[in-house]
Scaffold this motif. Structure first.
Motif, PDB file in Angstrom:
ATOM      1  N   VAL A 190       0.864  -1.181   0.000  1.00 29.19           N
ATOM      2  CA  VAL A 190       0.000   0.000   0.000  1.00 29.19           C
ATOM      3  C   VAL A 190       0.905   1.238   0.000  1.00 29.19           C
ATOM      4  N   ILE A 191       0.661   2.113  -0.967  1.00 26.35           N
ATOM      5  CA  ILE A 191       1.482   3.322  -1.133  1.00 26.35           C
ATOM      6  C   ILE A 191       0.586   4.551  -1.020  1.00 26.35           C
ATOM      7  N   LEU A 192       1.055   5.545  -0.228  1.00 24.21           N
ATOM      8  CA  LEU A 192       0.345   6.838  -0.171  1.00 24.21           C
ATOM      9  C   LEU A 192       0.871   7.698  -1.303  1.00 24.21           C
ATOM     10  N   ALA A 193       0.009   8.039  -2.238  1.00 24.08           N
ATOM     11  CA  ALA A 193       0.420   8.730  -3.465  1.00 24.08           C
ATOM     12  C   ALA A 193       0.741  10.202  -3.214  1.00 24.08           C
ATOM     13  N   LYS A 194       1.530  10.724  -4.120  1.00 20.07           N
ATOM     14  CA  LYS A 194       1.816  12.156  -4.146  1.00 20.07           C
ATOM     15  C   LYS A 194       0.814  12.830  -5.073  1.00 20.07           C
ATOM     16  N   ASP A 195       0.690  14.101  -4.936  1.00 21.53           N
ATOM     17  CA  ASP A 195      -0.252  14.831  -5.780  1.00 21.53           C
ATOM     18  C   ASP A 195       0.206  14.748  -7.240  1.00 21.53           C
ATOM     19  N   GLY A 196      -0.693  14.247  -8.138  1.00 22.08           N
ATOM     20  CA  GLY A 196      -0.399  14.138  -9.559  1.00 22.08           C
ATOM     21  C   GLY A 196       0.418  12.910  -9.947  1.00 22.08           C
ATOM     22  N   GLN A 197       0.641  11.984  -9.009  1.00 19.91           N
ATOM     23  CA  GLN A 197       1.468  10.796  -9.292  1.00 19.91           C
ATOM     24  C   GLN A 197       0.696   9.773 -10.119  1.00 19.91           C
ATOM     25  N   LEU A 198       1.380   9.212 -11.160  1.00 20.22           N
ATOM     26  CA  LEU A 198       0.803   8.142 -11.991  1.00 20.22           C
ATOM     27  C   LEU A 198       1.658   6.870 -11.994  1.00 20.22           C
ATOM     28  N   GLU A 199       2.948   6.968 -11.796  1.00 13.90           N
ATOM     29  CA  GLU A 199       3.844   5.822 -11.879  1.00 13.90           C
ATOM     30  C   GLU A 199       4.183   5.302 -10.482  1.00 13.90           C
ATOM     31  N   PHE A 200       4.218   3.942 -10.377  1.00 11.87           N
ATOM     32  CA  PHE A 200       4.494   3.314  -9.086  1.00 11.87           C
ATOM     33  C   PHE A 200       5.379   2.084  -9.309  1.00 11.87           C
ATOM     34  N   THR A 201       6.206   1.780  -8.284  1.00 14.79           N
ATOM     35  CA  THR A 201       7.043   0.584  -8.304  1.00 14.79           C
ATOM     36  C   THR A 201       6.310  -0.551  -7.594  1.00 14.79           C
ATOM     37  N   ILE A 202       6.293  -1.748  -8.234  1.00 10.13           N
ATOM     38  CA  ILE A 202       5.560  -2.887  -7.665  1.00 10.13           C
ATOM     39  C   ILE A 202       6.494  -3.747  -6.829  1.00 10.13           C
ATOM     40  N   PRO A 203       5.959  -4.652  -5.975  1.00  8.18           N
ATOM     41  CA  PRO A 203       6.797  -5.418  -5.035  1.00  8.18           C
ATOM     42  C   PRO A 203       7.821  -6.325  -5.719  1.00  8.18           C
ATOM     43  N   LEU A 204       7.423  -7.014  -6.800  1.00  8.40           N
ATOM     44  CA  LEU A 204       8.302  -8.001  -7.437  1.00  8.40           C
ATOM     45  C   LEU A 204       8.415  -7.719  -8.929  1.00  8.40           C
ATOM     46  N   THR A 257       6.666 -10.186 -15.593  1.00 12.51           N
ATOM     47  CA  THR A 257       6.676 -10.301 -17.060  1.00 12.51           C
ATOM     48  C   THR A 257       5.261 -10.329 -17.612  1.00 12.51           C
ATOM     49  N   ASN A 258       4.283 -10.533 -16.729  1.00  7.80           N
ATOM     50  CA  ASN A 258       2.894 -10.670 -17.163  1.00  7.80           C
ATOM     51  C   ASN A 258       2.021  -9.771 -16.279  1.00  7.80           C
ATOM     52  N   THR A 259       1.407  -8.763 -16.875  1.00  6.73           N
ATOM     53  CA  THR A 259       0.570  -7.830 -16.100  1.00  6.73           C
ATOM     54  C   THR A 259      -0.750  -8.454 -15.643  1.00  6.73           C
ATOM     55  N   THR A 296      -0.673   0.364 -17.282  1.00  4.73           N
ATOM     56  CA  THR A 296       0.225  -0.195 -18.288  1.00  4.73           C
ATOM     57  C   THR A 296       1.594  -0.400 -17.673  1.00  4.73           C
ATOM     58  N   ALA A 297       2.414  -1.269 -18.296  1.00  2.00           N
ATOM     59  CA  ALA A 297       3.755  -1.544 -17.796  1.00  2.00           C
ATOM     60  C   ALA A 297       4.755  -0.582 -18.421  1.00  2.00           C
ATOM     61  N   ILE A 298       5.605   0.016 -17.569  1.00  2.00           N
ATOM     62  CA  ILE A 298       6.705   0.854 -18.043  1.00  2.00           C
ATOM     63  C   ILE A 298       7.936  -0.013 -18.265  1.00  2.00           C
ATOM     64  N   ASN A 299       8.236  -0.859 -17.267  1.00  3.19           N
ATOM     65  CA  ASN A 299       9.318  -1.849 -17.353  1.00  3.19           C
ATOM     66  C   ASN A 299       8.975  -2.986 -16.414  1.00  3.19           C
ATOM     67  N   SER A 300       9.931  -3.858 -16.071  1.00  2.00           N
ATOM     68  CA  SER A 300       9.650  -5.045 -15.267  1.00  2.00           C
ATOM     69  C   SER A 300       9.387  -4.739 -13.806  1.00  2.00           C
ATOM     70  N   THR A 301       9.547  -3.476 -13.394  1.00  6.45           N
ATOM     71  CA  THR A 301       9.314  -3.128 -11.988  1.00  6.45           C
ATOM     72  C   THR A 301       8.369  -1.945 -11.815  1.00  6.45           C
ATOM     73  N   THR A 302       7.972  -1.302 -12.928  1.00  4.78           N
ATOM     74  CA  THR A 302       7.201  -0.054 -12.813  1.00  4.78           C
ATOM     75  C   THR A 302       5.937  -0.110 -13.650  1.00  4.78           C
ATOM     76  N   ILE A 303       4.846   0.419 -13.066  1.00 11.27           N
ATOM     77  CA  ILE A 303       3.576   0.504 -13.795  1.00 11.27           C
ATOM     78  C   ILE A 303       3.125   1.960 -13.832  1.00 11.27           C
ATOM     79  N   LYS A 304       2.210   2.244 -14.787  1.00 11.92           N
ATOM     80  CA  LYS A 304       1.672   3.598 -14.915  1.00 11.92           C
ATOM     81  C   LYS A 304       0.153   3.507 -14.971  1.00 11.92           C
ATOM     82  N   LEU A 305      -0.492   4.264 -14.081  1.00 15.86           N
ATOM     83  CA  LEU A 305      -1.948   4.259 -14.042  1.00 15.86           C
ATOM     84  C   LEU A 305      -2.521   4.952 -15.263  1.00 15.86           C
ATOM     85  N   GLU A 306      -3.785   4.611 -15.589  1.00  9.92           N
ATOM     86  CA  GLU A 306      -4.449   5.288 -16.694  1.00  9.92           C
ATOM     87  C   GLU A 306      -4.617   6.780 -16.346  1.00  9.92           C
ATOM     88  N   PRO A 307      -4.549   7.669 -17.330  1.00 12.60           N
ATOM     89  CA  PRO A 307      -4.562   9.121 -17.069  1.00 12.60           C
ATOM     90  C   PRO A 307      -5.738   9.576 -16.218  1.00 12.60           C
TER      91      PRO A 307
END
Length: 378
Positions: free
Chosen positions: A317-331, A334-336, A351-362
């Motif tokens: 569980v992450i407390l977001a910053k104002d305007g934040q869309l990208e977050f780092t996942i626990p593990l 390769t499959n969203t 959507t996936a940015i890379n193997s550790t980062t996701i981006k929320l829909e706008p």
């Protein structure tokens, strides 16, 4: 009987000889033909067992020999019965060498050699066995006949040493037998005659007919029971069936053994890198409540388990910053499809940015202290 089966290897033959009083002399031959293909079924140790060879085109070749050579050869092209039985008259086949009528039945030792050709397997003739045979009454030296009797009481003494008779129902099994007078008794001409262990397979309709045929059975007596469709052997107390028992996950219909049935004992299948086990053609599951198969880590026993119990998950569980869309996942991933993201308890797309980062829909842009819960299955 066990030694006899081992001796011929692929096929089981049971022989009986009886006189045939007809225009064509001969003797009856009956046999149970077994399939020469081994049965190998995963999880069941029945390798080497065979089943009757039913409704097959075969050729039986009979060769009668004496101490000096061949006296007669004939062949029978026949079809086995549904239960693998054959019954024919030796003497009425297609002559290959000489004629049956020219055989001199003079009381001297003769052998019946049997060969089998199963036409469907293209292996040609296979030698099965050589058996001493009883003798058929026949003119001797062209001037006298052997007397045929149903009982020794039919004979009127005196008798001459060496005199021969044909007894149609001799011994406990009441087999047709050539007897000779030894100046004291009538004894079988065949030196190894033993009416308790001769390979004579009598055919009976049912248990009642068997009892009438063997009023005082001895150990080793055997019959083919047409009702039960099996060989029965007398063990001194009971008639025991010689047949293949179908157990432990197998079922039998007529002469066919196939998978399907209740396991009656713990069953283990051992595989290795070469001899693997595979099941092809399984259907795809679309039911989320379907169970999965798991293996006990200590015993290897197969068990069933709910899918949610099999899958493990990691969440943060992450407390977001104002305007934040990208977050780092626990593990790393390769499959969203194994990741769910919730914003303030509401499932949202990403959507996936890379193997550790996701981006929320706008549309899901965060405000300060929004709770982002990321759940990851692994």
């Amino acid at each position: 009987m066990e030694d006899f089966i081992k001796k011929i290897g692929l096929y089981l033959f049971l022989l009986t000889s009886t006189i045939v009083l007809s225009q064509t002399p001969g003797f009856n031959y009956q046999a149970l033909i077994l399939n020469n293909e081994e049965i190998q079924i995963p999880g069941t140790d029945v390798t080497g067992n065979s089943i009757p060879l039913g409704s097959e085109n075969i050729i039986l070749r009979f060769t009668i020999t004496n101490e000096t050579g061949i006296e007669y050869v004939e062949e029978h092209n026949i079809i086995t019965e549904e239960n693998g039985m054959v019954s024919l008259i030796v003497g009425e086949g297609t002559p290959i060498n000489f004629t049956f009528g020219d055989i001199i039945w003079d009381g001297k030792l003769k052998y019946l050699n049997v060969e089998l050709n199963i036409l469907s397997n293209d292996e040609g003739f296979v030698f099965l066995d050589s058996q001493k045979i009883l003798y058929i009454p026949h003119k001797i030296n062209g001037d006298r006949n052997i007397k045929i009797v149903n009982s020794l009481e039919d004979l009127t003494p005196p008798h001459n040493i060496g005199e021969l008779i044909w007894h149609t129902k001799f011994g406990k099994n009441r087999n047709p037998t050539l007897l000779i007078w030894n100046n004291t008794n009538w004894v079988p001409v065949n030196d190894d005659y033993d009416n308790s262990n001769e390979l004579g397979l009598l055919v009976v309709t049912d248990d009642s007919a068997r009892t009438k045929k063997f009023q005082n059975p001895v150990v080793g007596d055997q019959v083919w029971n047409k009702t039960l469709k099996c060989i029965e052997v007398y063990d001194g107390t009971n008639w025991v069936s010689i047949t293949t028992k179908v157990l432990n996950g197998l079922q039998q219909k007529e002469n066919i053994i196939k998978l399907g049935g209740k396991l009656t004992e713990p069953t283990k299948i051992t595989t290795n890198n070469t001899n693997t086990l595979a099941i092809e053609g399984l259907q795809n599951s679309v039911n989320n409540e379907d169970l999965v198969v798991v293996i006990d880590k200590n015993t290897g026993v197969l068990k069933k388990k709910n899918l949610i119990q099999v899958s493990q998950q990691k969440q943060v569980v992450i407390l977001a910053k104002d305007g934040q869309l990208e977050f780092t996942i626990p593990l790393n991933f390769t499959n969203t499809e194994n990741i769910d993201v919730y914003r303030n308890g509401v499932l949202i797309n990403f959507t996936a940015i890379n193997s550790t980062t996701i981006k929320l829909e706008p549309e899901a842009i965060c405000y300060k202290n929004d709770k982002i819960r990321i759940v990851q299955l692994f």
